[in-house]
Design a protein around this motif. Structure first.
Motif, PDB file in Angstrom:
ATOM      1  N   LYS A   1      20.290  24.718 -29.245  1.00 46.15           N
ATOM      2  CA  LYS A   1      20.565  24.334 -27.809  1.00 46.15           C
ATOM      3  C   LYS A   1      20.137  22.897 -27.787  1.00 46.15           C
ATOM      4  O   LYS A   1      19.282  22.272 -28.298  1.00 46.15           O
ATOM      5  N   PRO A   2      21.093  21.904 -26.511  1.00 48.76           N
ATOM      6  CA  PRO A   2      20.756  20.499 -26.729  1.00 48.76           C
ATOM      7  C   PRO A   2      19.777  20.138 -25.841  1.00 48.76           C
ATOM      8  O   PRO A   2      18.983  20.820 -24.946  1.00 48.76           O
ATOM      9  N   ALA A   3      19.232  18.978 -26.365  1.00 55.17           N
ATOM     10  CA  ALA A   3      18.050  18.239 -25.701  1.00 55.17           C
ATOM     11  C   ALA A   3      18.126  16.779 -25.951  1.00 55.17           C
ATOM     12  O   ALA A   3      18.831  16.359 -26.804  1.00 55.17           O
ATOM     13  N   ILE A   4      17.967  16.168 -24.703  1.00 52.24           N
ATOM     14  CA  ILE A   4      17.981  14.814 -24.892  1.00 52.24           C
ATOM     15  C   ILE A   4      16.852  13.838 -24.345  1.00 52.24           C
ATOM     16  O   ILE A   4      16.065  14.495 -23.410  1.00 52.24           O
ATOM     17  N   ILE A   5      16.475  12.792 -24.910  1.00 53.62           N
ATOM     18  CA  ILE A   5      15.132  11.920 -24.457  1.00 53.62           C
ATOM     19  C   ILE A   5      15.792  10.422 -24.248  1.00 53.62           C
ATOM     20  O   ILE A   5      16.418   9.926 -24.942  1.00 53.62           O
ATOM     21  N   VAL A   6      15.374  10.118 -22.976  1.00 47.17           N
ATOM     22  CA  VAL A   6      15.611   8.867 -22.757  1.00 47.17           C
ATOM     23  C   VAL A   6      14.240   7.969 -22.385  1.00 47.17           C
ATOM     24  O   VAL A   6      13.111   8.228 -21.789  1.00 47.17           O
ATOM     25  N   ALA A   7      14.385   6.690 -23.088  1.00 46.92           N
ATOM     26  CA  ALA A   7      13.075   5.739 -23.159  1.00 46.92           C
ATOM     27  C   ALA A   7      13.544   4.405 -22.744  1.00 46.92           C
ATOM     28  O   ALA A   7      14.381   4.010 -23.132  1.00 46.92           O
ATOM     29  N   THR A   8      12.746   3.784 -21.755  1.00 50.12           N
ATOM     30  CA  THR A   8      12.935   2.396 -21.288  1.00 50.12           C
ATOM     31  C   THR A   8      11.705   1.618 -21.699  1.00 50.12           C
ATOM     32  O   THR A   8      10.634   2.224 -21.451  1.00 50.12           O
ATOM     33  N   ASN A   9      11.775   0.396 -21.964  1.00 50.16           N
ATOM     34  CA  ASN A   9      10.711  -0.536 -21.765  1.00 50.16           C
ATOM     35  C   ASN A   9      10.539  -1.116 -20.386  1.00 50.16           C
ATOM     36  O   ASN A   9      11.494  -1.133 -19.604  1.00 50.16           O
ATOM     37  N   ALA A  10       9.492  -2.119 -20.365  1.00 54.75           N
ATOM     38  CA  ALA A  10       9.302  -2.478 -19.001  1.00 54.75           C
ATOM     39  C   ALA A  10      10.557  -3.666 -18.646  1.00 54.75           C
ATOM     40  O   ALA A  10      10.781  -3.660 -17.400  1.00 54.75           O
ATOM     41  N   ALA A  11      10.722  -4.126 -19.504  1.00 57.33           N
ATOM     42  CA  ALA A  11      12.146  -5.544 -19.008  1.00 57.33           C
ATOM     43  C   ALA A  11      13.294  -4.468 -18.528  1.00 57.33           C
ATOM     44  O   ALA A  11      13.875  -5.176 -17.507  1.00 57.33           O
ATOM     45  N   ALA A  12      13.562  -3.485 -19.193  1.00 56.32           N
ATOM     46  CA  ALA A  12      14.583  -2.679 -18.782  1.00 56.32           C
ATOM     47  C   ALA A  12      14.375  -2.172 -17.245  1.00 56.32           C
ATOM     48  O   ALA A  12      15.381  -1.890 -16.614  1.00 56.32           O
ATOM     49  N   ARG A  13      13.080  -1.456 -17.157  1.00 53.73           N
ATOM     50  CA  ARG A  13      12.962  -1.188 -15.983  1.00 53.73           C
ATOM     51  C   ARG A  13      12.973  -2.065 -14.925  1.00 53.73           C
ATOM     52  O   ARG A  13      13.473  -1.682 -13.724  1.00 53.73           O
ATOM     53  N   ALA A  14      12.641  -3.233 -15.325  1.00 53.72           N
ATOM     54  CA  ALA A  14      12.584  -4.381 -14.383  1.00 53.72           C
ATOM     55  C   ALA A  14      14.349  -4.859 -13.961  1.00 53.72           C
ATOM     56  O   ALA A  14      14.500  -5.386 -12.849  1.00 53.72           O
TER      57      ALA A  14
ATOM     58  N   GLY B   1      19.060  21.029 -16.733  1.00 53.86           N
ATOM     59  CA  GLY B   1      18.309  20.180 -15.857  1.00 53.86           C
ATOM     60  C   GLY B   1      17.343  19.345 -16.581  1.00 53.86           C
ATOM     61  O   GLY B   1      17.136  19.408 -17.724  1.00 53.86           O
ATOM     62  N   GLY B   2      16.942  17.981 -15.725  1.00 55.27           N
ATOM     63  CA  GLY B   2      15.949  17.311 -16.434  1.00 55.27           C
ATOM     64  C   GLY B   2      15.778  16.229 -15.678  1.00 55.27           C
ATOM     65  O   GLY B   2      15.862  16.322 -14.580  1.00 55.27           O
ATOM     66  N   GLY B   3      14.815  15.403 -16.193  1.00 56.74           N
ATOM     67  CA  GLY B   3      13.906  14.488 -15.271  1.00 56.74           C
ATOM     68  C   GLY B   3      12.820  13.943 -15.871  1.00 56.74           C
ATOM     69  O   GLY B   3      12.362  14.338 -17.044  1.00 56.74           O
ATOM     70  N   GLY B   4      11.961  13.014 -15.027  1.00 56.93           N
ATOM     71  CA  GLY B   4      10.575  12.814 -15.801  1.00 56.93           C
ATOM     72  C   GLY B   4      10.596  11.207 -14.956  1.00 56.93           C
ATOM     73  O   GLY B   4      11.029  10.969 -13.969  1.00 56.93           O
ATOM     74  N   LYS B   5       9.539  10.566 -15.719  1.00 60.48           N
ATOM     75  CA  LYS B   5       9.159   9.187 -15.113  1.00 60.48           C
ATOM     76  C   LYS B   5      10.019   8.050 -15.469  1.00 60.48           C
ATOM     77  O   LYS B   5      11.174   8.580 -16.257  1.00 60.48           O
ATOM     78  N   ASP B   6      10.009   6.893 -14.971  1.00 63.72           N
ATOM     79  CA  ASP B   6      10.791   5.830 -15.222  1.00 63.72           C
ATOM     80  C   ASP B   6      10.856   5.271 -16.325  1.00 63.72           C
ATOM     81  O   ASP B   6      11.827   4.898 -17.314  1.00 63.72           O
ATOM     82  N   ASP B   7       9.894   5.659 -17.179  1.00 63.63           N
ATOM     83  CA  ASP B   7       9.682   4.995 -18.810  1.00 63.63           C
ATOM     84  C   ASP B   7      10.049   5.950 -19.813  1.00 63.63           C
ATOM     85  O   ASP B   7      10.512   5.841 -21.084  1.00 63.63           O
ATOM     86  N   LEU B   8       9.788   7.508 -19.430  1.00 65.04           N
ATOM     87  CA  LEU B   8      10.302   8.333 -20.486  1.00 65.04           C
ATOM     88  C   LEU B   8      10.936   9.650 -19.830  1.00 65.04           C
ATOM     89  O   LEU B   8       9.912  10.295 -19.001  1.00 65.04           O
ATOM     90  N   ALA B   9      12.003  10.095 -20.178  1.00 67.96           N
ATOM     91  CA  ALA B   9      12.198  11.625 -19.430  1.00 67.96           C
ATOM     92  C   ALA B   9      13.034  12.320 -20.706  1.00 67.96           C
ATOM     93  O   ALA B   9      13.324  11.691 -21.495  1.00 67.96           O
ATOM     94  N   GLN B  10      13.072  13.640 -20.084  1.00 67.77           N
ATOM     95  CA  GLN B  10      13.929  14.647 -20.909  1.00 67.77           C
ATOM     96  C   GLN B  10      14.643  15.511 -20.117  1.00 67.77           C
ATOM     97  O   GLN B  10      14.474  15.842 -18.968  1.00 67.77           O
ATOM     98  N   GLY B  11      15.801  15.800 -20.856  1.00 66.60           N
ATOM     99  CA  GLY B  11      16.602  17.155 -20.091  1.00 66.60           C
ATOM    100  C   GLY B  11      17.276  17.936 -21.398  1.00 66.60           C
ATOM    101  O   GLY B  11      16.971  17.809 -22.504  1.00 66.60           O
ATOM    102  N   GLY B  12      17.732  19.080 -20.891  1.00 66.41           N
ATOM    103  CA  GLY B  12      18.295  20.271 -21.846  1.00 66.41           C
ATOM    104  C   GLY B  12      19.205  20.852 -21.102  1.00 66.41           C
ATOM    105  O   GLY B  12      19.547  20.724 -19.907  1.00 66.41           O
ATOM    106  N   GLY B  13      19.758  21.834 -21.874  1.00 61.70           N
ATOM    107  CA  GLY B  13      20.721  22.578 -21.303  1.00 61.70           C
ATOM    108  C   GLY B  13      21.326  23.509 -22.032  1.00 61.70           C
ATOM    109  O   GLY B  13      20.246  24.305 -23.079  1.00 61.70           O
ATOM    110  N   SER B  14      22.443  24.116 -22.294  1.00 60.39           N
ATOM    111  CA  SER B  14      22.761  25.588 -22.915  1.00 60.39           C
ATOM    112  C   SER B  14      23.822  25.014 -23.702  1.00 60.39           C
ATOM    113  O   SER B  14      24.370  26.050 -24.501  1.00 60.39           O
TER     114      SER B  14
END
Length: 885
Positions: free
Chosen positions: A822-835, A854-867
């Protein structure tokens, strides 16, 4: 005049006038549609409705009652209390209106020195039903009341019925004028605060049908036997006779109120809100004391939930008075001392009651601490979202799941500068109440079905012969199919069979009903269940396996002997385990419920901590030693008082008549009141195998055992498993625990090394993944499909490590992989990118949608998944496109 004195005067008065004095029934109602006894007439309903022939022509009682429908109004008015006592006198086809009115007037106006209640005649007013000239005439004749003090009221006020088809009739209410200081003149029709109702005389004289509301019904005919049902409110008479303002200030309630005032350092009468809280405490502590004295224990369902709610509202009220420490050790003794003159059992059972109360308070104080933490987080989130109102669903979750009172939520939210969405909370509460009322209505509908049994019960009680015989010849008194009485039942029908005598045991006292059959010339009935739908009547639910059965047919009840033997083993084992528990833990380990059937038993008992393995073994050994000693089992029928004097244990919450069956195992070693079936000597139990011990609440535990052959089979299965282990591990049986512990330690060490290798391997991938970084607009980005990987946590670790390696310049990392297909994805950003406006949660949600999840999370770190793992490249491309925009 003390409340106990009013009770004594009432019972003496009617007892001297030919009424059988009936002790108060338990607060736990026999009526399956009621959680509690809610009115003084409830125990007499079968007699008043004609379902069961009355054992006496007239009776009197002082009945304990509980009502909690208006629990939120307690303390705010003088009318709402959860526990109250209803003094009643009843006539079952004996005397009627004239005599009932004469009795009421005599008791109320006879001077105190002569045994009466001593009310001044000039202060008494009455109401009658608007068309009841007969009752009005009797009030004039007997009491000499003038017309202006006999007020006529409509059906809404002065007509009684159950809300269903059946007996009904007009009523006459008696009021006391408290004087002009309490309201305007003009009688109860004008003001029912100045004029306090103390007694209601119900004249049950009609049969009604087509009932659609309190005031809309059809009178079918007069009843052939007219009944009297009256109720005088003990607490109302007490506060009038004691010269206090309301029932919270009478001798049975005020001591708790005063103790709450002392503990809080606040004065009763100085502040309205504090007064309400002190009244709530006084009422709820008394109600809790009385419920626990009748065997109710705190729990999360049914009666136990109501008790728990009363106790938690008490803790809440003390907290709002500024007291956060435990207080039940002070409040409950005050209530015990106030109630013991009327109900001595609250003193004899107080050790058990006190332990339950203290345990419940301690548990709720911990719950309050947990709820406070949850509330703090909700407050912080609400503020971070820029809102000023705590969501109603959060307040409801705290109330419904954690038992966190809404008043406390309101108070603490206000301290944090927030309000609560009370409209949303109230809607959720209303929805919950609607569901509860629908359930109650469904239960109430069942009550109407009981009327089908009245004709059968009128023929006498069903004789149970099963203590001596496994087969009994009898005759079919009645058949019920689909809730209707019928003359015949044929092959395939599911029916209820009423026999004059039966050897089949009806479910009661925790023992499941017998398995067996009912046979006769030309029919064979399989018994599915055996119950007692009304007192004294046994009904057999059957399936007609063959033939046709009719009313009047000769029939033989046949008990399955193997089932009965195993059932008697299990029930006797329950008594042995109970005795072993008390011998091991002490008398506080009191049975709080049981269930047994062929080969199995469980027993609930009052205790607030787990049993150690050593204690469990000791209990099991004591019970099995009793089996080995082949103790004699003796059953005796005797008066209830005599049984109690002999020390026979009673199961709290169970109903017992004046004559009881006592079961001795080894004489006084185990002596209990019990109507179940038992072995004749303890060795017949065979074997007791205690298989589990668990918690069923903050102050209750449960033990379960297999018994007889079932116990042997379970132990034989364990022996086979042990044999397989000794063979596989090539280890002697006695060394298995040590060998398995060594293997577990080796496995944990290996897992630790593997985790270290995997972590090192994971870290080794960071440089190569970082090297794939490219520039997209203002951000450095890493967008990679890293293939098959052990877990989403590993993807997260890689994404965070790569983000840190990219430094402080604006960086976005999106790593996707396949976890067990099953697929999973993690997205991470640093402070400058969030700016720069990049939000990890939005990107993860976008990618997850393409992955089929479905997926989601905070602005600095989030994850999603599916089938759909095949869509990983498309998901990464979507993230790239979003960053380009």
């Amino acid at each position: 005049m003390q409340t106990a004195d009013i009770q004594r005067r009432w019972l003496d008065f009617f007892g001297q006038r030919g009424h059988t004095v009936v002790p108060s029934a338990s607060l736990v109602s026999d009526d399956p549609t009621l959680l509690f006894t809610v009115a003084g007439m409830v125990p007499f309903i079968p007699y008043l409705t004609g379902l069961v022939p009355p054992p006496v022509p007239r009776a009197t009682s002082v009945q304990k009652c509980i009502r909690t429908l208006d629990i939120d109004e307690v303390g705010k008015t003088t009318r709402h209390g959860t526990f109250f006592q209803m003094n009643g006198n009843f006539s079952f086809g004996d005397y009627f209106k004239e005599q009932a009115i004469a009795y009421a007037w005599e008791l109320l106006t006879t001077p105190e020195r002569d045994g009466g209640l001593g009310f001044d005649e000039k202060d008494l007013w009455v109401t009658v039903y608007e068309d009841d000239d007969e009752a009005a005439g009797f009030w004039k004749k007997i009491a000499g009341l003038p017309d202006e003090r006999i007020q006529r009221m409509g059906k809404a006020d002065n007509y009684w019925h159950t809300g269903q088809s059946g007996p009904a009739g007009p009523c006459s209410e008696i009021y006391v004028d408290r004087g002009p200081a309490y309201g305007p003149d003009g009688g109860p029709a004008v003001d029912d605060t100045r004029y306090i109702e103390i007694w209601n005389l119900v004249f049950m004289q009609y049969l009604i049908d087509d009932v659609t509301s309190k005031t809309d019904f059809r009178i079918v005919s007069e009843l052939p036997r007219k009944n009297i049902d009256t109720g005088m409110g003990m607490e109302r008479v007490a506060f009038l006779k004691q010269g206090v303002e309301n029932f919270y200030e009478i001798d049975q309630v005020r001591p708790v109120l005063d103790r709450a005032a002392e503990l809080s350092g606040r004065r009763y009468g100085a502040n309205h809100d504090d007064d309400v809280r002190m009244r709530v405490i006084a009422d709820h502590v008394r109600s809790s004391l009385m419920l626990m004295s009748d065997g109710v224990t705190p729990s999360n369902e049914g009666r136990g939930y109501i008790l728990r709610r009363l106790m938690r509202r008490t803790v809440r009220a003390m907290r709002l008075l500024g007291v956060e420490d435990p207080t039940f050790t002070e409040l409950f003794p005050a209530s015990r001392d106030a109630m013991k003159a009327s109900y001595p059992e609250v003193e004899t059972e107080f050790d058990r009651i006190s332990r339950l109360a203290i345990g419940e308070e301690e548990a709720f104080l911990r719950t309050l601490a947990s709820g406070t933490n949850i509330l703090d987080l909700a407050v912080a989130k609400t503020k971070s979202d820029g809102a000023e109102q705590l969501p109603g669903d959060t307040a409801f979750l705290l109330h419904d799941t954690f038992g966190f009172p809404i008043d406390l939520t309101l108070e603490m939210a206000d301290e944090a500068g927030l309000s609560v969405d009370r409209d949303a909370f109230d809607k959720l509460m209303a929805d919950q109440r609607a569901r509860a009322k629908a359930d109650a209505k469904a239960r109430k509908t069942t009550l109407a079905d009981l009327s089908v049994y009245s004709a059968f019960r009128a023929q006498g009680e069903t004789v149970f012969t099963g203590y001596e015989y496994l087969q009994t010849e009898s005759s079919v008194l009645g058949l019920i199919v689909g809730g209707e009485s019928v003359s015949r039942a044929v092959t395939g029908d599911i029916a209820e069979v009423i026999l004059a005598e039966t050897s089949l045991y009806a479910e009661s006292g925790g023992q499941e009903s017998d398995a067996g059959s009912i046979v006769g010339a030309g029919f064979d009935l399989e018994v599915l269940d055996v119950q007692r739908p009304v007192k004294g009547l046994i009904s057999h639910k059957v399936q007609v396996r063959a033939g046709e059965v009719g009313v009047g047919d000769a029939a033989t009840s046949v008990v399955d002997p193997a089932w009965r033997q195993a059932a008697t083993q299990a029930h006797s084992a329950t008594h042995l385990i109970h005795a072993a528990l008390r011998q091991t833990l002490g008398p506080d380990a009191h049975q709080a419920g049981s269930y047994n059937k062929a080969g199995y038993m469980r027993l609930d008992f009052n205790w607030n901590k787990p049993l150690s393995p050593e204690t469990r073994t000791e209990i099991e050994e004591i019970a099995n030693n009793a089996v080995h000693e082949n103790l004699e089992v003796v059953t005796r029928i005797m008066p209830l008082d005599e049984a109690r004097q002999l020390g026979a244990m009673a199961l709290f919450g169970e109903k017992y008549g004046q004559t009881v069956r006592v079961v001795d195992i080894g004489g006084p070693w185990s002596r209990e009141l019990c109507a179940g079936t038992h072995v004749s000597r303890s060795a017949e139990v065979g074997l007791i195998n205690l298989i589990s011990e668990s918690s069923i609440g903050s102050s209750n535990r449960r033990v379960e055992s297999l018994v007889g052959l079932d116990a042997f089979r379970d132990l034989a299965t364990e022996r086979t498993i042990v044999s397989q282990l000794t063979s596989t591990m090539k280890t002697p049986r006695e060394q298995l625990p040590e060998r398995i512990a060594d293997l577990m330690a080796s496995l944990k060490a290996a897992e630790k090394k593997i985790a270290q290798f995997e972590s090192a391997a994971l870290s080794g991938r960071v440089p190569s993944i970082t090297e794939t970084a490219t520039r997209l607009g203002e951000n450095t980005v890493v967008l990679e499909n890293i293939g098959e990987i052990a877990s989403a946590d590993d993807i997260r670790s890689l994404a965070i490590a790569v983000r840190e390696r990219l430094g402080s310049d604006a960086a976005v990392v999106a790593l996707a992989g396949s976890v067990s297909g099953k697929p999973a994805i993690i997205v991470a950003t640093n402070a400058a990118a969030r700016a720069n406006g990049v939000k990890a949660g939005a990107l993860a949600k976008l990618a997850a949608g393409i992955l089929g999840g479905g997926g989601g999370g905070k602005d600095d770190l989030a994850q999603g998944g599916g089938s759909n793992a095949a869509a990983i490249p498309a998901a990464i491309d979507a993230v790239r496109s979003a960053l380009v925009r």
